[in-house]
Design a protein around this motif. Structure first.
Motif, mmCIF file in Angstrom:
data_model
loop_
_atom_site.group_PDB
_atom_site.id
_atom_site.type_symbol
_atom_site.label_atom_id
_atom_site.label_comp_id
_atom_site.label_asym_id
_atom_site.label_seq_id
_atom_site.Cartn_x
_atom_site.Cartn_y
_atom_site.Cartn_z
ATOM 1 N N GLY A 1 0.819 -1.198 0.000
ATOM 2 C CA GLY A 1 0.000 0.000 0.000
ATOM 3 C C GLY A 1 0.851 1.245 0.000
ATOM 4 N N SER A 2 0.431 2.232 -0.754
ATOM 5 C CA SER A 2 1.122 3.511 -0.828
ATOM 6 C C SER A 2 2.557 3.292 -1.310
ATOM 7 C CB SER A 2 1.043 4.224 0.524
ATOM 8 O OG SER A 2 1.442 5.559 0.406
ATOM 9 N N ALA A 3 3.552 3.517 -0.482
ATOM 10 C CA ALA A 3 4.945 3.286 -0.900
ATOM 11 C C ALA A 3 5.132 1.843 -1.368
ATOM 12 C CB ALA A 3 5.905 3.585 0.250
ATOM 13 N N GLY A 4 4.400 0.918 -0.751
ATOM 14 C CA GLY A 4 4.487 -0.490 -1.111
ATOM 15 C C GLY A 4 3.873 -0.809 -2.457
ATOM 16 N N ALA A 5 3.102 0.116 -2.998
ATOM 17 C CA ALA A 5 2.571 -0.036 -4.351
ATOM 18 C C ALA A 5 3.454 0.706 -5.354
ATOM 19 C CB ALA A 5 1.134 0.476 -4.420
ATOM 20 N N ILE A 6 3.943 1.867 -4.952
ATOM 21 C CA ILE A 6 4.767 2.692 -5.838
ATOM 22 C C ILE A 6 6.115 2.033 -6.132
ATOM 23 C CG2 ILE A 6 6.002 4.903 -6.015
ATOM 24 C CD1 ILE A 6 3.774 6.094 -4.234
ATOM 25 N N CYS A 7 6.676 1.354 -5.141
ATOM 26 C CA CYS A 7 8.057 0.865 -5.239
ATOM 27 C C CYS A 7 8.288 -0.119 -6.368
ATOM 28 C CB CYS A 7 8.482 0.235 -3.920
ATOM 29 S SG CYS A 7 7.648 -1.325 -3.545
ATOM 30 N N TRP A 8 7.248 -0.725 -6.893
ATOM 31 C CA TRP A 8 7.412 -1.733 -7.936
ATOM 32 C C TRP A 8 7.620 -1.126 -9.322
ATOM 33 C CZ3 TRP A 8 8.695 -5.610 -5.309
ATOM 34 C CH2 TRP A 8 8.056 -5.929 -4.114
ATOM 35 N N PHE A 9 7.508 0.188 -9.430
ATOM 36 C CA PHE A 9 7.580 0.860 -10.724
ATOM 37 C C PHE A 9 8.845 1.711 -10.825
ATOM 38 C CE2 PHE A 9 3.190 -0.060 -9.743
ATOM 39 C CZ PHE A 9 2.754 -0.647 -10.916
ATOM 40 N N ASP A 10 9.195 2.075 -12.041
ATOM 41 C CA ASP A 10 10.372 2.921 -12.258
ATOM 42 C C ASP A 10 10.161 4.343 -11.773
ATOM 43 O OD1 ASP A 10 11.828 0.879 -13.460
ATOM 44 O OD2 ASP A 10 11.071 1.355 -15.456
ATOM 45 N N GLY A 11 8.920 4.771 -11.671
ATOM 46 C CA GLY A 11 8.617 6.113 -11.207
ATOM 47 C C GLY A 11 7.208 6.185 -10.663
ATOM 48 N N GLY A 12 6.945 7.209 -9.908
ATOM 49 C CA GLY A 12 5.617 7.397 -9.330
ATOM 50 C C GLY A 12 5.623 8.615 -8.454
ATOM 51 N N HIS A 13 4.448 9.084 -8.085
ATOM 52 C CA HIS A 13 4.356 10.274 -7.225
ATOM 53 C C HIS A 13 4.401 9.850 -5.769
ATOM 54 C CE1 HIS A 13 3.331 14.163 -5.724
ATOM 55 N NE2 HIS A 13 2.401 13.606 -4.996
ATOM 56 N N SER A 14 5.294 10.431 -5.021
ATOM 57 C CA SER A 14 5.414 10.165 -3.606
ATOM 58 C C SER A 14 5.952 11.417 -2.930
ATOM 59 C CB SER A 14 6.366 8.989 -3.350
ATOM 60 O OG SER A 14 6.639 8.863 -1.980
ATOM 61 N N ASP A 15 5.412 11.739 -1.766
ATOM 62 C CA ASP A 15 5.933 12.914 -1.067
ATOM 63 C C ASP A 15 7.336 12.693 -0.528
ATOM 64 O OD1 ASP A 15 5.249 11.180 0.966
ATOM 65 O OD2 ASP A 15 3.917 12.570 1.991
ATOM 66 N N SER A 16 7.808 11.452 -0.534
ATOM 67 C CA SER A 16 9.160 11.189 -0.048
ATOM 68 C C SER A 16 10.186 11.088 -1.178
ATOM 69 C CB SER A 16 9.194 9.899 0.786
ATOM 70 O OG SER A 16 8.916 8.768 0.018
ATOM 71 N N MET A 17 9.746 11.280 -2.420
ATOM 72 C CA MET A 17 10.702 11.131 -3.523
ATOM 73 C C MET A 17 11.021 12.440 -4.181
ATOM 74 S SD MET A 17 9.636 7.510 -5.194
ATOM 75 C CE MET A 17 11.235 7.036 -5.808
#
Length: 135
Positions: free
Chosen positions: A119-135
């Motif tokens: 969930g959240s970071a755990g969903a984003i991390c599988w991709f080369d890019g994504g929107h995250s307030d920590s990135m």
């Protein structure tokens, strides 16, 4: 699962994730990786509780502040049917995995057909890019 620990604590979500393995839940190994929440037990317990109740064998891999042996990381990831990553600090988690070589084992798991979820970071991390307030 976009809602992190809340979504992963839903019985129907757990059922849908285990169904993707093609195995009964009792034959599934779930590997929880809580790096994005600094391996804290609270998030781990909330996000794995339904999988345990369903009969899955739940293991965890803690790498936020220590580095297990490379052979151990490779083996525990290779044994997992489901890789479940916590929400939290995406940048910290992804950078940490790259520094210790865990990202390669995650890639190998994807190629062999393991279910990648979180969930959240755990969903984003599988991709080369994504929107995250920590990135």
């Amino acid at each position: 699962v976009g809602s992190g620990s809340d979504g992963l604590n839903e019985k129907d979500i757990c059922g849908a994730v285990t169904l993707l393995t093609g195995k009964p839940a009792s034959a599934c190994v779930v590997l929880y990786v809580g790096t994005a929440t600094y391996d804290l037990p609270g998030p781990r317990n909330r996000q794995t509780e339904r999988f345990s109740e369903a009969g899955c064998k739940v293991k965890d891999l803690c790498v936020a502040s220590s580095t297990p042996a490379t052979s151990f990381m490779e083996k525990i990831v290779a044994e997992a049917d489901i890789l479940l990553v916590s929400g939290g600090n995406t940048l910290f988690a992804v950078d940490r995995w790259k520094r210790i070589g865990l990202d390669k084992f995650f890639s190998d798991a994807m190629i062999r057909g393991a279910v990648l979820t979180g969930g959240s970071a755990g969903a984003i991390c599988w991709f080369d890019g994504g929107h995250s307030d920590s990135m």
